[in-house]
Scaffold this active site. Sequence first.
Site, PDB file in Angstrom:
ATOM      1  N   CYS A   2      25.364  27.608  -7.338  1.00 48.69           N
ATOM      2  CA  CYS A   2      26.415  28.508  -7.844  1.00 48.69           C
ATOM      3  C   CYS A   2      26.161  28.950  -9.280  1.00 48.69           C
ATOM      4  O   CYS A   2      26.756  29.914  -9.745  1.00 48.69           O
ATOM      5  CB  CYS A   2      27.777  27.833  -7.747  1.00 48.69           C
ATOM      6  SG  CYS A   2      28.109  27.172  -6.115  1.00 48.69           S
ATOM      7  N   HIS A  38      32.987  31.100 -12.064  1.00 50.83           N
ATOM      8  CA  HIS A  38      32.582  30.900 -10.669  1.00 50.83           C
ATOM      9  C   HIS A  38      33.842  30.637  -9.847  1.00 50.83           C
ATOM     10  O   HIS A  38      34.712  29.854 -10.253  1.00 50.83           O
ATOM     11  CB  HIS A  38      31.627  29.710 -10.585  1.00 50.83           C
ATOM     12  CG  HIS A  38      31.344  29.275  -9.189  1.00 50.83           C
ATOM     13  ND1 HIS A  38      31.040  30.164  -8.182  1.00 50.83           N
ATOM     14  CD2 HIS A  38      31.338  28.042  -8.624  1.00 50.83           C
ATOM     15  CE1 HIS A  38      30.851  29.496  -7.063  1.00 50.83           C
ATOM     16  NE2 HIS A  38      31.031  28.211  -7.293  1.00 50.83           N
ATOM     17  N   ASN A  55      34.306  30.931  -1.869  1.00 51.03           N
ATOM     18  CA  ASN A  55      33.181  30.563  -2.739  1.00 51.03           C
ATOM     19  C   ASN A  55      31.906  31.202  -2.186  1.00 51.03           C
ATOM     20  O   ASN A  55      31.441  30.836  -1.114  1.00 51.03           O
ATOM     21  CB  ASN A  55      33.072  29.033  -2.761  1.00 51.03           C
ATOM     22  CG  ASN A  55      31.961  28.532  -3.660  1.00 51.03           C
ATOM     23  OD1 ASN A  55      31.085  29.282  -4.067  1.00 51.03           O
ATOM     24  ND2 ASN A  55      31.990  27.236  -3.958  1.00 51.03           N
TER      25      ASN A  55
HETATM   26  O1  UT7 Z   1      30.753  25.739  -5.720  1.00 56.61           O
HETATM   27  C1  UT7 Z   1      30.187  24.483  -5.817  1.00 56.61           C
HETATM   28  C2  UT7 Z   1      31.080  23.569  -6.481  1.00 56.61           C
HETATM   29  N1  UT7 Z   1      32.100  23.122  -5.530  1.00 56.61           N
HETATM   30  C3  UT7 Z   1      33.304  22.916  -5.969  1.00 56.61           C
HETATM   31  O2  UT7 Z   1      33.575  23.160  -7.122  1.00 56.61           O
HETATM   32  C4  UT7 Z   1      34.306  22.283  -5.028  1.00 56.61           C
HETATM   33  C5  UT7 Z   1      35.154  21.332  -5.801  1.00 56.61           C
HETATM   34  N2  UT7 Z   1      36.134  20.615  -4.951  1.00 56.61           N
HETATM   35  C6  UT7 Z   1      37.225  21.223  -4.458  1.00 56.61           C
HETATM   36  O3  UT7 Z   1      37.421  22.412  -4.608  1.00 56.61           O
HETATM   37  C7  UT7 Z   1      38.228  20.343  -3.775  1.00 56.61           C
HETATM   38  O4  UT7 Z   1      37.868  18.988  -3.936  1.00 56.61           O
HETATM   39  C8  UT7 Z   1      38.408  20.646  -2.256  1.00 56.61           C
HETATM   40  C9  UT7 Z   1      39.106  21.968  -2.059  1.00 56.61           C
HETATM   41  C10 UT7 Z   1      37.052  20.652  -1.575  1.00 56.61           C
HETATM   42  C11 UT7 Z   1      39.299  19.569  -1.618  1.00 56.61           C
HETATM   43  O5  UT7 Z   1      40.542  19.494  -2.312  1.00 56.61           O
HETATM   44  P1  UT7 Z   1      41.121  18.088  -2.800  1.00 56.61           P
HETATM   45  O6  UT7 Z   1      42.432  18.347  -3.410  1.00 56.61           O
HETATM   46  O7  UT7 Z   1      40.058  17.442  -3.651  1.00 56.61           O
HETATM   47  O8  UT7 Z   1      41.325  17.335  -1.430  1.00 56.61           O
HETATM   48  P2  UT7 Z   1      40.734  15.926  -0.988  1.00 56.61           P
HETATM   49  O9  UT7 Z   1      39.310  16.034  -0.612  1.00 56.61           O
HETATM   50  O10 UT7 Z   1      41.130  14.900  -2.007  1.00 56.61           O
HETATM   51  O11 UT7 Z   1      41.583  15.665   0.332  1.00 56.61           O
HETATM   52  C12 UT7 Z   1      43.016  15.466   0.281  1.00 56.61           C
HETATM   53  C13 UT7 Z   1      43.529  15.345   1.713  1.00 56.61           C
HETATM   54  C14 UT7 Z   1      42.711  14.375   2.571  1.00 56.61           C
HETATM   55  O12 UT7 Z   1      43.604  13.702   3.440  1.00 56.61           O
HETATM   56  P3  UT7 Z   1      44.054  12.206   3.105  1.00 56.61           P
HETATM   57  O13 UT7 Z   1      42.786  11.410   3.045  1.00 56.61           O
HETATM   58  O14 UT7 Z   1      44.762  12.275   1.779  1.00 56.61           O
HETATM   59  O15 UT7 Z   1      44.936  11.869   4.253  1.00 56.61           O
HETATM   60  C15 UT7 Z   1      41.836  15.284   3.383  1.00 56.61           C
HETATM   61  O16 UT7 Z   1      41.445  14.736   4.626  1.00 56.61           O
HETATM   62  O17 UT7 Z   1      43.466  16.601   2.365  1.00 56.61           O
HETATM   63  C16 UT7 Z   1      42.760  16.462   3.603  1.00 56.61           C
HETATM   64  N3  UT7 Z   1      42.036  17.694   3.855  1.00 56.61           N
HETATM   65  C17 UT7 Z   1      42.583  18.751   4.510  1.00 56.61           C
HETATM   66  N4  UT7 Z   1      43.798  18.933   5.058  1.00 56.61           N
HETATM   67  C18 UT7 Z   1      44.025  20.134   5.630  1.00 56.61           C
HETATM   68  C19 UT7 Z   1      40.771  18.020   3.468  1.00 56.61           C
HETATM   69  N5  UT7 Z   1      40.474  19.266   3.889  1.00 56.61           N
HETATM   70  C20 UT7 Z   1      41.582  19.735   4.519  1.00 56.61           C
HETATM   71  C21 UT7 Z   1      41.887  20.956   5.144  1.00 56.61           C
HETATM   72  N6  UT7 Z   1      43.111  21.108   5.688  1.00 56.61           N
HETATM   73  N7  UT7 Z   1      41.014  21.980   5.207  1.00 56.61           N
END
Ligand code: UT7
Length: 333
Positions: free
Chosen positions: A117, A258, A288
């Site tokens: 990215c 980004h 993204n």
């Molecule tokens: O471009 C390259 C660089 N990449 C980035 O900058 C990405 C950076 N990371 C992010 O943008 C975020 O971490 C994500 C959008 C990928 C995820 O968001 P988050 O707030 O960090 O969520 P998480 O991974 O902590 O997950 C929270 C909960 C989990 O459930 P539990 O374990 O709390 O029960 C996940 O299983 O949300 C759940 N979850 C979803 N629920 C509904 C994860 N993906 C989804 C989904 N729909 N699509």
Amino acid sequence: MNSNTKSIVIRGIGSSVPQQKLTNKDLSKIVDTDDEWITTRTGIKERRIAGKDLQVSELGRAAAQKALDSAGVKAEEIDLIIVATLSSEMISPATSCIIQEKLGCRAVPSFDLNAACSGFLYSLEVGKSMMLNGEYENALVIGVEKLTSYTDYEDRTTCILFGDGAGAAVLSKTDGEGLGILGCKLGADGGNAPLIQIPAGGSARPASIETVEAREHYLRMNGREVFKVAVRGMAQAATDILEKHGIDPSELKCIVPHQANIRIIEAIAKSLQLSDDRMFVNIQKYGNTSAASIPIALDEAKIERNFKKGDPILLVAFGAGLTWAASVIRWYE
Ligand code: UT7
């Protein structure tokens, strides 16, 4: 002014995205997710999908042609082509060579650069350095991705994030200093490489029945960890480059970050003590798009934010590697 002093400016910019949209509602029919979760956690509403017939060389060519038109530069006047991508059309040859041929450029140096990215900002810096030290007057820097080819539509934690598209800039050498690309802060931390990976398809794990069955040709990411490092890395790179050039964040016309996550963008605004409206955001439309994200956003920001010659603009990125980059430019067009 020293008559030998040269600047490298962004003389023209353009972008191209596929027509086909994939909305949050569409995704909720494929994996266990919903519009509310995706919107509040990421800011994304829809993304563009190239499909099997639209390749990165065509997306990149279309964006580059628009950049050439906006610069008033002909393809034959281009002396150098750099394509930032992690989703190259093939492993070899470089996508830049395919785009060179499609555009009708001369047999000029053309290569791909993979900094994920951060690739477009890495490429701006490489292009600028080559131009200042070499015989190149005009360069094309293109960021293009077809990330949907590497997206696992069985993994709800990643498939909601990525889309396809391309953006391009024509760089030109001009007399005078303090114009165009003022400077860039680049960085990388290979110690965090496992946080974002496409494990198979490279020389270590070439395609095999096992790698396909294990879904190892898709992008895997530890989103939560990447999120934390991204906020820190981008905020630090932004602060460093602004300090180096004596620009206070409050003087910036606009920040074009980004487009990975709206919450990351808001956290960067906070760390620079700026209101959210100083950040340009189009993540809701495209998700993204990795190396294409900043040039697509810059192309839209110049119109929506009415960029004028001399406006200071900050570009800041973060991605796999892990890599990061921040560039400060004075608008030239
Ligand atoms: O471009 C390259 C660089 N990449 C980035 O900058 C990405 C950076 N990371 C992010 O943008 C975020 O971490 C994500 C959008 C990928 C995820 O968001 P988050 O707030 O960090 O969520 P998480 O991974 O902590 O997950 C929270 C909960 C989990 O459930 P539990 O374990 O709390 O029960 C996940 O299983 O949300 C759940 N979850 C979803 N629920 C509904 C994860 N993906 C989804 C989904 N729909 N699509």
